[in-house]
Structure formats: structure tokens, C-alpha cells
Design an enzyme around this catalytic site. Structure first.
Site, mmCIF file in Angstrom:
data_model
loop_
_atom_site.group_PDB
_atom_site.id
_atom_site.type_symbol
_atom_site.label_atom_id
_atom_site.label_comp_id
_atom_site.label_asym_id
_atom_site.label_seq_id
_atom_site.Cartn_x
_atom_site.Cartn_y
_atom_site.Cartn_z
ATOM 1 N N ASP A 56 0.867 -1.168 0.000
ATOM 2 C CA ASP A 56 0.000 0.000 0.000
ATOM 3 C C ASP A 56 0.908 1.223 0.000
ATOM 4 O O ASP A 56 1.565 1.518 1.005
ATOM 5 C CB ASP A 56 -0.901 -0.008 1.237
ATOM 6 C CG ASP A 56 -1.865 1.164 1.269
ATOM 7 O OD1 ASP A 56 -1.769 2.051 0.392
ATOM 8 O OD2 ASP A 56 -2.719 1.206 2.180
ATOM 9 N N ARG A 146 -10.742 17.744 -14.472
ATOM 10 C CA ARG A 146 -9.566 17.079 -13.904
ATOM 11 C C ARG A 146 -8.913 17.995 -12.861
ATOM 12 O O ARG A 146 -7.698 18.069 -12.762
ATOM 13 C CB ARG A 146 -8.561 16.715 -15.003
ATOM 14 C CG ARG A 146 -9.014 15.614 -15.929
ATOM 15 C CD ARG A 146 -9.082 14.267 -15.214
ATOM 16 N NE ARG A 146 -9.514 13.210 -16.109
ATOM 17 C CZ ARG A 146 -10.782 12.845 -16.272
ATOM 18 N NH1 ARG A 146 -11.742 13.485 -15.588
ATOM 19 N NH2 ARG A 146 -11.101 11.861 -17.089
ATOM 20 N N TYR A 149 -6.899 16.064 -9.963
ATOM 21 C CA TYR A 149 -5.933 15.209 -10.646
ATOM 22 C C TYR A 149 -4.838 16.067 -11.280
ATOM 23 O O TYR A 149 -3.646 15.789 -11.127
ATOM 24 C CB TYR A 149 -6.634 14.379 -11.719
ATOM 25 C CG TYR A 149 -5.700 13.510 -12.539
ATOM 26 C CD1 TYR A 149 -5.154 12.351 -11.998
ATOM 27 C CD2 TYR A 149 -5.364 13.848 -13.851
ATOM 28 C CE1 TYR A 149 -4.288 11.562 -12.741
ATOM 29 C CE2 TYR A 149 -4.503 13.064 -14.596
ATOM 30 C CZ TYR A 149 -3.974 11.915 -14.038
ATOM 31 O OH TYR A 149 -3.116 11.130 -14.778
ATOM 32 N N LYS A 153 -0.777 16.022 -10.435
ATOM 33 C CA LYS A 153 0.238 15.691 -11.432
ATOM 34 C C LYS A 153 1.178 16.867 -11.691
ATOM 35 O O LYS A 153 2.344 16.672 -12.059
ATOM 36 C CB LYS A 153 -0.432 15.225 -12.720
ATOM 37 C CG LYS A 153 -1.124 13.869 -12.570
ATOM 38 C CD LYS A 153 -0.183 12.788 -12.060
ATOM 39 C CE LYS A 153 -0.825 11.418 -12.021
ATOM 40 N NZ LYS A 153 0.119 10.361 -11.601
ATOM 41 N N ILE A 182 -4.228 7.087 -22.406
ATOM 42 C CA ILE A 182 -3.667 5.759 -22.646
ATOM 43 C C ILE A 182 -4.746 4.698 -22.455
ATOM 44 O O ILE A 182 -5.487 4.724 -21.457
ATOM 45 C CB ILE A 182 -2.501 5.476 -21.677
ATOM 46 C CG1 ILE A 182 -1.444 6.587 -21.760
ATOM 47 C CG2 ILE A 182 -1.897 4.106 -21.951
ATOM 48 C CD1 ILE A 182 -0.814 6.771 -23.122
ATOM 49 N N PRO A 185 -6.823 -0.352 -18.129
ATOM 50 C CA PRO A 185 -7.974 -0.642 -17.271
ATOM 51 C C PRO A 185 -8.487 0.594 -16.543
ATOM 52 O O PRO A 185 -9.692 0.727 -16.317
ATOM 53 C CB PRO A 185 -7.414 -1.681 -16.293
ATOM 54 C CG PRO A 185 -6.341 -2.378 -17.072
ATOM 55 C CD PRO A 185 -5.708 -1.288 -17.887
ATOM 56 N N SER A 186 -7.587 1.496 -16.188
ATOM 57 C CA SER A 186 -8.007 2.731 -15.522
ATOM 58 C C SER A 186 -8.921 3.549 -16.420
ATOM 59 O O SER A 186 -9.956 4.072 -15.977
ATOM 60 C CB SER A 186 -6.777 3.558 -15.133
ATOM 61 O OG SER A 186 -7.144 4.840 -14.659
ATOM 62 N N ARG A 190 -12.936 4.574 -15.926
ATOM 63 C CA ARG A 190 -13.441 5.947 -15.968
ATOM 64 C C ARG A 190 -14.562 6.094 -16.992
ATOM 65 O O ARG A 190 -15.556 6.783 -16.755
ATOM 66 C CB ARG A 190 -12.300 6.910 -16.287
ATOM 67 C CG ARG A 190 -11.442 7.262 -15.080
ATOM 68 C CD ARG A 190 -10.307 8.164 -15.483
ATOM 69 N NE ARG A 190 -9.168 7.406 -15.983
ATOM 70 C CZ ARG A 190 -8.345 7.822 -16.926
ATOM 71 N NH1 ARG A 190 -8.556 8.983 -17.528
ATOM 72 N NH2 ARG A 190 -7.316 7.093 -17.302
ATOM 73 N N ARG A 211 -9.875 13.825 -28.626
ATOM 74 C CA ARG A 211 -8.993 14.874 -28.117
ATOM 75 C C ARG A 211 -7.517 14.577 -28.366
ATOM 76 O O ARG A 211 -6.665 15.423 -28.093
ATOM 77 C CB ARG A 211 -9.250 15.111 -26.628
ATOM 78 C CG ARG A 211 -8.693 14.053 -25.691
ATOM 79 C CD ARG A 211 -9.034 14.389 -24.253
ATOM 80 N NE ARG A 211 -8.315 13.542 -23.313
ATOM 81 C CZ ARG A 211 -8.434 13.633 -21.991
ATOM 82 N NH1 ARG A 211 -9.240 14.524 -21.462
ATOM 83 N NH2 ARG A 211 -7.737 12.833 -21.195
#
Length: 251
Positions: A56, A146, A149, A153, A182, A185-186, A190, A211
Site C-alpha cells: 500500500d 480534472r 488530478y 500531477k 492511454i 484498465p483505468s 473511468r 482529443r
């Protein structure tokens, strides 16, 4: 023929799927001894790694304990790839303190934890390469919905440069990769989440593709190739940079 990472010890976080797994696989193919970690160990099945471990990245004690184990068993690491992260959707009005704290803890502080834990071993070994996964949605470019996020970043880019300048004379390099959209799975998660919110799933996916100036999504393998380059000695004159792999999205 020896791989570009032959003889190097590489630790990869969030190696269970997506970019993290692709980086772990690519490092192994290039000859590195890979230590792959994730919060869900079952995701590591089938991964060619010297050690697969549950970690974790939000648990400082667990990170420090793993660093001590690796120092004992391998003498430290030469490559640290920080891939753990979460994409929160929404504007500032959608972001409560809990989401803010979670996003910064996972996306930024996790890198602080691993770097602080593994950097001393790199210094003892005479150097190393740290590769942090940032994003095009950061200080490079704003993306709709975003908010937190993008803030995290952007912080990763700042963290990367700070580490790079502080240890530039001790052989430790620190760089960030800034991917565009990209296929992973993420991203699938989403898209599904937005579809559950009432949007058409095909339309949501089409918007992500639209985009990208190249007219397609990037692949995890393309990000992994960039990570191998930054981890390898061929990039020995590169530190503190943001390597943008986004199909022209931030142009």
C-alpha cells in the site's frame, strides 16, 4: 545480447495492471531484476518478476519495511518507477476535502514515501534512476473535469525537479513521464463510471479518442518504452525533465 537494464534492480509500484505492469514487464525483458508491487497481489499473477509483493503506497511503515527488506536481500535498487495513481473526475466544486486528501496522498505523497525510503540505498550504490508517472493533464495543460488530478500531477513534476536538483551530483537522476490518454484498465473504469452517470459509453470513449491529435489512444507499451529509456544508462545525461508521450495532445 544483454538487455539495457542488465544487472539492475528495479522496483515498480502499481505493477498489477496498466502502465505499471507494462513497465515491470519491459524492465524484466531488458534484463532487470524486477520487484513488482501492488495493493492487490492477485493482479501480479503471470508477471515475470523476481519478487512480487503487496504494498500500500499510502502506508509509510509498509514502504519503509519493504525498503529495508530489499536493502537486505538485494542491496537496494537502481531503478524506482512510481506508477501508483488515481484519476478523480470533476471540477473544484465537486472536490471535497476527502477526495483532495486521497488524491494527493496516493498521487504525490506515495512518491515522496518511496523516494525517501529507497533513495539512501541508491546513494550507497553510487546512483540510480527514479521515474515518476505524471500526466499531460498537469502544469503542462488543463483538462476539463480534472481539477484535483491535474493539481496532483503538476505537483509530481515539481517533486521530480526538486529531487533531480538536490541529488544531481550524487549520480541519482529523477524524471517524469507525462502520458496523454492511454488505453488501460483505468481508462476503461473511468469511461464506465461516466456511462453510469448517464452518458453513452461509446460517446465517452469517442470523446477521449477525439482529443488526441493522432486520432488514437496511446498504449501502455509506449509509456513503458519511455520508462526503460529513462531507467537505462543511455539517458545518463537526462534528469529533471518531463518526457511527454501524449500523441501531441499538449501541443
Amino acid at each position: 545480447m544483454a538487455g539495457r537494464l542488465e544487472g539492475k534492480i528495479a522496483l515498480v509500484t502499481a505493477a498489477g495492471q496498466g502502465i505499471g505492469r507494462a513497465i515491470a514487464e519491459a524492465c524484466a525483458r531488458e534484463g532487470a531484476v524486477v520487484i513488482a508491487t501492488t495493493l492487490e497481489p492477485e493482479q501480479l499473477e503471470g508477471l515475470d518478476a523476481a519478487r512480487r509483493a503487496k504494498l500500500d503506497a499510502r502506508d509509510t511503515q509498509a514502504v519503509n519495511a519493504l525498503a529495508a527488506e530489499i536493502a537486505r536481500d538485494y542491496g537496494g535498487v537502481d531503478v524506482l518507477a512510481n506508477c501508483a495513481g488515481f484519476v478523480a473526475h470533476g471540477t473544484v466544486l465537486d472536490c471535497d476535502e476527502r477526495e483532495w486528501d486521497f488524491s494527493f496522498d496516493l498521487n504525490v505523497k506515495s512518491m515522496h514515501r518511496t523516494i525517501k525510503a529507497f533513495l539512501p540505498g541508491m546513494l550507497e550504490r553510487g546512483g540510480g534512476s527514479i521515474v515518476n508517472i505524471s500526466s499531460g493533464a498537469s502544469s503542462l495543460k488543463a483538462a476539463p473535469n480534472r481539477y484535483v488530478y491535474g493539481a496532483t500531477k503538476a505537483a509530481v513534476i515539481g517533486l521530480t525537479k526538486a529531487v533531480a536538483i538536490d541529488f544531481i551530483k550524487q549520480g541519482v537522476r529523477c524524471n517524469a513521464i507525462c502520458p496523454g490518454t492511454i488505453q488501460s484498465p483505468s481508462l476503461d473504469d473511468r469511461i464506465a463510471a461516466q456511462a453510469r452517470g448517464g452518458q453513452d459509453e461509446a460517446a465517452v470513449r469517442a470523446a477521449f479518442v477525439a482529443r488526441q491529435p493522432m486520432g488514437r489512444l496511446g498504449t501502455v507499451e509506449e509509456i513503458a518504452a519511455a520508462a526503460v529509456y529513462l531507467a537505462a544508462d543511455e539517458s545518463a545525461f537526462t534528469t529533471g525533465t518531463t518526457l511527454v508521450v501524449d500523441g501531441g495532445w499538449t501541443l
